[in-house]
Design a protein around this motif. Structure first.
Motif, PDB file in Angstrom:
ATOM      1  N   GLU A 190     -18.651 -10.580  11.361  1.00 47.64           N
ATOM      2  CA  GLU A 190     -18.283 -10.511  12.774  1.00 47.64           C
ATOM      3  C   GLU A 190     -19.128 -11.424  13.650  1.00 47.64           C
ATOM      4  N   LEU A 191     -19.478 -12.566  13.064  1.00 52.14           N
ATOM      5  CA  LEU A 191     -20.290 -13.518  13.835  1.00 52.14           C
ATOM      6  C   LEU A 191     -19.408 -14.347  14.769  1.00 52.14           C
ATOM      7  N   GLU A 192     -19.986 -14.769  15.850  1.00 54.42           N
ATOM      8  CA  GLU A 192     -19.293 -15.632  16.816  1.00 54.42           C
ATOM      9  C   GLU A 192     -18.825 -16.901  16.101  1.00 54.42           C
ATOM     10  N   THR A 193     -17.589 -17.298  16.369  1.00 57.12           N
ATOM     11  CA  THR A 193     -17.072 -18.485  15.680  1.00 57.12           C
ATOM     12  C   THR A 193     -17.144 -19.762  16.513  1.00 57.12           C
ATOM     13  N   ASN A 194     -17.442 -19.628  17.803  1.00 64.76           N
ATOM     14  CA  ASN A 194     -17.693 -20.821  18.603  1.00 64.76           C
ATOM     15  C   ASN A 194     -19.060 -21.395  18.238  1.00 64.76           C
ATOM     16  N   THR A 195     -19.277 -22.652  18.586  1.00 61.24           N
ATOM     17  CA  THR A 195     -20.621 -23.222  18.478  1.00 61.24           C
ATOM     18  C   THR A 195     -21.034 -23.750  19.848  1.00 61.24           C
ATOM     19  N   MET A 196     -22.311 -24.116  19.942  1.00 65.59           N
ATOM     20  CA  MET A 196     -22.823 -24.570  21.238  1.00 65.59           C
ATOM     21  C   MET A 196     -22.453 -26.036  21.473  1.00 65.59           C
ATOM     22  N   PRO A 197     -22.411 -26.439  22.731  1.00 64.82           N
ATOM     23  CA  PRO A 197     -22.033 -27.820  23.057  1.00 64.82           C
ATOM     24  C   PRO A 197     -23.213 -28.775  22.892  1.00 64.82           C
ATOM     25  N   GLY A 198     -22.919 -30.049  22.998  1.00 62.60           N
ATOM     26  CA  GLY A 198     -23.934 -31.078  22.803  1.00 62.60           C
ATOM     27  C   GLY A 198     -25.159 -30.918  23.680  1.00 62.60           C
ATOM     28  N   TYR A 199     -24.965 -30.412  24.868  1.00 61.54           N
ATOM     29  CA  TYR A 199     -26.112 -30.394  25.779  1.00 61.54           C
ATOM     30  C   TYR A 199     -27.079 -29.237  25.530  1.00 61.54           C
ATOM     31  N   ALA A 200     -26.763 -28.357  24.569  1.00 64.16           N
ATOM     32  CA  ALA A 200     -27.686 -27.258  24.280  1.00 64.16           C
ATOM     33  C   ALA A 200     -29.038 -27.803  23.810  1.00 64.16           C
ATOM     34  N   GLY A 201     -28.987 -28.567  22.733  1.00 68.99           N
ATOM     35  CA  GLY A 201     -30.230 -29.077  22.158  1.00 68.99           C
ATOM     36  C   GLY A 201     -30.952 -30.050  23.071  1.00 68.99           C
ATOM     37  N   SER A 202     -30.185 -30.797  23.870  1.00 67.88           N
ATOM     38  CA  SER A 202     -30.822 -31.828  24.691  1.00 67.88           C
ATOM     39  C   SER A 202     -31.385 -31.262  26.000  1.00 67.88           C
ATOM     40  N   SER A 203     -31.121 -29.977  26.260  1.00 64.68           N
ATOM     41  CA  SER A 203     -31.605 -29.412  27.516  1.00 64.68           C
ATOM     42  C   SER A 203     -33.089 -29.083  27.482  1.00 64.68           C
ATOM     43  N   TRP A 204     -33.642 -29.015  26.305  1.00 64.94           N
ATOM     44  CA  TRP A 204     -35.058 -28.612  26.245  1.00 64.94           C
ATOM     45  C   TRP A 204     -35.893 -29.453  25.301  1.00 64.94           C
ATOM     46  N   TYR A 205     -35.330 -30.526  24.711  1.00 67.96           N
ATOM     47  CA  TYR A 205     -36.043 -31.259  23.659  1.00 67.96           C
ATOM     48  C   TYR A 205     -37.376 -31.840  24.127  1.00 67.96           C
TER      49      TYR A 205
END
Length: 917
Positions: free
Chosen positions: A531-546
């Motif tokens: 029952e895990l979420e099937t969406n994934t995060m968008p490109g800006y997730a990782g780049s918001s805090w790198y």
RNA sequence: GCCCUGGUGGUGGAACUGGUAGACACGCAGGACUUAAAAUCCUGUUCGCCGCAACGCGAGUGCGGGUUCGAUUCCCGCCUGGGGCACCA
């Protein structure tokens, strides 16, 4: 001894690697400085000459700061999740992780070629589980937080639950749904599921429903730029809007702080303006209009409640939920047909559309002040996402409303007297109102308040600050992105425990979309079973805090220790393109503010100063093929034939002259049988400036240029091309000038036959002047990021020293230190040739001494009536009277005066003289 | 459509706060060195006009106006290239 750049550059790159000279310590007594590049998406095409522009600028600045005594953090990494790798996987069956790793290897080799001073021990890749573990962790922090409007900061949602238990949500109106209101008892009476549902409306990362571009034929969601004229770019299949469950970030709660924060950071005014416009703060009123013949009402948002007596019709977004209810049977068919049409339209198209369209619902609203019946229309120019998705149209004051009224022959009410000429709307706020009941005689500007007050008294409207910005969609129906650490149990989202992170992206057999618009993860039985979420995060997730991870890249305990982020603090200089003006920059500002609110870091703006780099455009070359033949005519003759214009690879063209032999061999002999019609024995190509892209055959690979001219030449040439923040076309031709400069510099140290020629002689004042002019210029220009003029300063310096045949160590050694940030390899080599130990980067920057460049006299340009007629050398100490006397006595000036009287004498000391007659 | 940004010789650009428009470089032309080539060096190069020449005249920073002793720079109106507009990164 010759300048053999290949050996020199290889030697020093090896040496720098072995000695770890670019590794930076988090402990230092020196002041810190953090220089960051926007990290690249490692595309399969590799680097072209446009990419390194910003990297070279940041490299120069980093080295410059290091020479100036700073502890400089200058890291690099990869924004490694993204759509192209996934598309490649669909087409070639290669796992995105594999192709991405391969692309990164290519990027790294290309970057290394150019001799950058990155601390590679700090490299990050957003697709690395050790990295995205923390992206997921931060997501959980957002999920577990809400925005406390009273305290104006993010706080744990557990605090909110305590409040609810004690006093309901009276002092915490629900941002997601204002109709949700309850007291403590009410809260207690809700089922756990209902409580979770309510909390979801408060969370900073929350789940909701939103429209996407749905392409049934491809079974997938498309980006806006994959949709052209209502059909998919690939295949040309129809695309419609579809509502899907989506994650969002509640950025709207931060709108004001994002706006205010702009005042504390050094972004260009243009950049601040763009972010400000994106946030789009406006103030006005929400007004509820009663509808005739029904008990429903229509809520509109307007910034001009003063014009309420000028409302001639309403326009509702075609998506508005009221339409279903109010459309009359007679109008139903027309309305439904119109809605179908709008479903195929992108927001962009709807806003850009010049053609007026719409449909009448048959319903009428009532003006609350005079009971006038106002027809309710729908039209694509009103967007569902902004305000209430409905507007009151005032054609005499709004151009778009006016054109709409004209097109549909809706009578226009004039409420501003002569200020409205009947031919076009007048959006003024300064006219005096008429035909406006209790507002008659008031200046519009002042009537706004009066109108709002009256609406509030009547209970049918209220003051409202509105933002154009919407909550940021934070999920993608894709494979190659961070999985959400979320499980769904009976419709409730349950966060994974932090100890379960990272939630690894599973292997899949197929990268094709899942059922019902879900992402590929929905195809994995085990994933769905959990029952895990099937969406994934968008490109800006990782780049918001790198930028934070670089400070403490190997920490397994936390995303970045507080000690490290307190030491390195904000990024002092951030370099990247304007294409990120709103997206990435706004999101990382948001994440930083949230992490600050929750106490994880000690500052709330990530980037203290932003430098935008311009785009390097491609200069495309064309050949002209006579239609339906294999005959190619030179550009100057093309007009005489009916031709097709074809892109040719710029690397086969010298300037504008085509290498016809290379062309015949191009693309596996596709053009082997080409015949050419030449002018003056040459085939001349057509030229056009376009975006640099593989498909236009106008990309130039830096590797080739480094191989041919060396990294130092390449670096300096990229800078010499023009101001770093401006877009400009690439032209390889000019690179030889910079290469000649470096060879000329080399010849100040070495003679082809004699070898070493530098001397220990004392420098003359003239030579010192040249050196100190260069010190000043390099320092000033580098400090203000004017790298192109700094390079020309070096050229002037070397030209002048060559003219004087100056080979003195006293002059040359400091010059090398200045040059070390621009041309690090040759500077390092000559520095060591001079007998120095250690890197030139650890030398101390030469101090500018003003006395060496002081002048005693100035050759003043003398203008007569603003036109320069002569010049006179005058002592800089001379006063105005003395100068006037000298100038008027001058022969040329006398000639121009012709005895006419002097009207005015203008003397700007050290600048110029103007004689007005 | 809306927002941002740019437009200067044949080319990239310089002129930092309203003060000598065209620095520096490419290209081009001519010359030196060389058997030759490469490399290097020298001279010229905004346009037009007069010309033996000039440190002679005129025009000139996308176009049209304006402010000023003076405008590439400031103001108004237009033309035009580029970027962004929420799932490309």
């Amino acid at each position: 001894m010759e300048y053999s750049f290949r050996d020199i550059e290889k030697k020093w790159q090896q040496n720098w690697k072995e000695t770890g000279i670019y590794q930076v310590d988090n402990n230092s007594s020196k002041p810190k400085y953090y220089v960051l590049d926007m990290f690249p998406y490692p595309s399969g095409a590799g680097l072209h000459v446009g990419h390194p522009l910003g990297y070279i600028a940041s490299d120069i600045y980093s080295r410059f700061k290091r020479l100036k005594g700073f502890n400089v953090l200058h890291p690099m990494g990869y924004d490694a999740f993204g759509l192209p790798a996934e598309q490649y996987a669909i087409e070639h069956g290669i796992h995105p992780a594999v192709s991405t790793a391969r692309n990164i290897d290519t990027f790294r080799k290309q970057l290394d070629n150019i001799g950058f001073c990155y601390d590679w021990s700090r490299e990050v890749r957003t697709s690395d589980p050790a990295y995205y573990k923390w992206t997921q962790w931060i997501f959980l922090q957002l999920f577990k937080s809400y925005y406390n409007r009273t305290a104006a900061k993010a706080m744990p949602i557990t605090e909110l639950v305590k409040e609810f238990e004690q006093s309901g949500n009276q002092s915490h109106p629900c941002p997601g749904d204002e109709s949700i209101q309850f007291d403590a008892a009410g809260w207690g009476s809700y089922s756990p599921a209902r409580q979770q549902e309510i909390l979801m409306h408060y969370r900073l990362a929350f789940c909701g429903y939103g429209e996407v571009n749905w392409c049934e034929a491809l079974g997938t969601v498309l980006a806006n730029d994959e949709v052209v004229n209502g059909v998919s770019e690939r295949g040309g299949y129809p695309v419609v809007k579809k509502k899907l469950r989506q994650w969002y970030l509640r950025i709207t709660e931060y709108a004001d702080r994002l706006l205010q924060g702009l005042e504390t950071i050094e972004f260009s005014d243009a950049m601040k303006e763009m972010q400000g416009n994106w946030i789009g703060k406006s103030s006005g009123a929400e007004i509820s209009f009663a509808l005739a013949d029904t008990n429903a009402s229509l809520m509109v948002y307007t910034t001009r409640p003063d014009t309420i007596f000028g409302v001639d019709f309403m326009v509702v977004a075609p998506e508005h939920e009221l339409i279903e209810k109010i459309t009359t049977p007679e109008q139903r068919q027309e309305v439904e047909a119109y809605i179908t049409y709008v479903k195929s339209r992108s927001e962009r198209e709807r806003q850009a559309e010049k053609k007026i369209s719409g449909a009448f619902t048959g319903a009428y609203a009532l003006n609350p002040f005079n009971g006038r019946k106002i027809p309710v229309w729908i039209s694509e120019y009103v967007l569902a996402g902004y305000g209430t998705g409905a507007i009151m149209a005032v054609p005499c004051g709004d151009e778009r409303d006016f054109r709409f009224a004209q097109h549909f022959s809706i009578p226009v009410t004039n409420i501003i007297g002569e200020a409205f000429n009947g031919n076009e709307a007048n959006p003024t706020k300064d006219a005096v109102l008429s035909n406006s009941g209790f507002l008659d005689g008031m200046v519009m500007r002042n009537a706004i308040e009066t109108a709002i007050n009256r609406l509030e008294e009547m209970g049918i409207g209220k003051r409202k600050v509105n933002y154009k910005m919407r909550d940021a969609a934070f999920s993608r129906q894709r494979y190659w992105g961070e999985p959400f650490p979320i499980q769904w149990k009976d419709g409730t989202a349950i966060p994974l425990d932090e100890t379960e992170l990272p939630l690894l992206l599973p292997e899949v057999d197929s990268y094709s979309p899942g059922p019902e618009g879900e992402g590929p993860l929905a195809n994995i039985p085990e994933w769905v079973a959990k029952e895990l979420e099937t969406n994934t995060m968008p490109g800006y997730a990782g780049s918001s805090w790198y930028f934070l991870r670089y400070m403490d890249p190997h920490n397994n305990e936390t995303f970045c220790s507080r000690k490290a982020s307190d030491y390195w603090n904000q990024v002092d200089l951030y370099i990247g393109g304007t294409e990120h003006a709103v997206g990435h920059l706004l999101y990382s500002r948001l994440w930083t503010k949230i992490l600050f609110d929750l106490g994880h870091i000690g500052f709330e703006e990530p980037f203290r100063k932003l430098l935008n780099q311009g785009m390097i455009q491609g200069s495309s070359r064309f050949v002209y093929r006579v239609r339906n033949t294999k005959k190619y005519v030179s550009a100057g003759l093309a007009a005489q034939y009916e031709t097709d214009k074809l892109h040719v690879d710029v690397n086969m063209v010298d300037g504008v002259e085509l290498d016809t032999e290379a062309f015949r061999k191009w693309r596996n002999g596709e053009f082997a049988e080409a015949e050419f019609v030449l002018e003056d024995g040459k085939y001349i190509c057509g030229v056009e400036v376009e975006k640099m892209s593989k498909s236009k055959f106008n990309t130039v690979n830096p590797d080739m240029l480094v191989e041919k001219f060396g990294a130092d030449t390449f670096r300096m040439y990229e800078m010499f091309l023009g101001p770093v923040d401006q877009s400009k076309p690439w032209d390889t031709k000019g690179i030889e000038g910079v290469h000649r400069f470096i060879k000329k510099l080399w010849r100040l140290f070495f003679d082809e036959t004699k070898g070493k020629i530098w001397t220990e002689e004392k420098a003359t004042p003239e030579e010192l002047k040249i050196l100190h002019k260069a010190i000043k210029k390099t320092e000033d220009d580098t400090e203000r990021f004017s790298f192109n003029t700094a390079v020309s300063g070096f050229m002037i310096c070397v030209n002048e020293l060559s003219d004087l045949k100056c080979n003195k160590r006293e002059i040359l050694e400091p010059l090398l230190i200045l040059l070390a940030s621009y041309a690090p390899h040759v500077s390092e080599e000559l520095w060591h040739q001079l007998g120095n130990e250690g890197s030139v980067l650890d030398a101390s920057y030469p101090a500018f001494i003003a006395e060496h460049v002081a002048e005693s006299a100035k050759e003043y340009p003398v203008s007569i009536n603003g036109k320069v007629r002569t010049s006179i050398s005058i002592s800089l100490s001379a006063g105005e009277n003395e100068v006037q006397e000298l100038v008027l006595a001058n022969e040329t000036v006398q000639k121009w005066l012709e005895g006419k009287p002097l009207k005015k004498f203008i003397f700007v000391k050290g600048r110029m003289i103007n004689v007005v007659i």
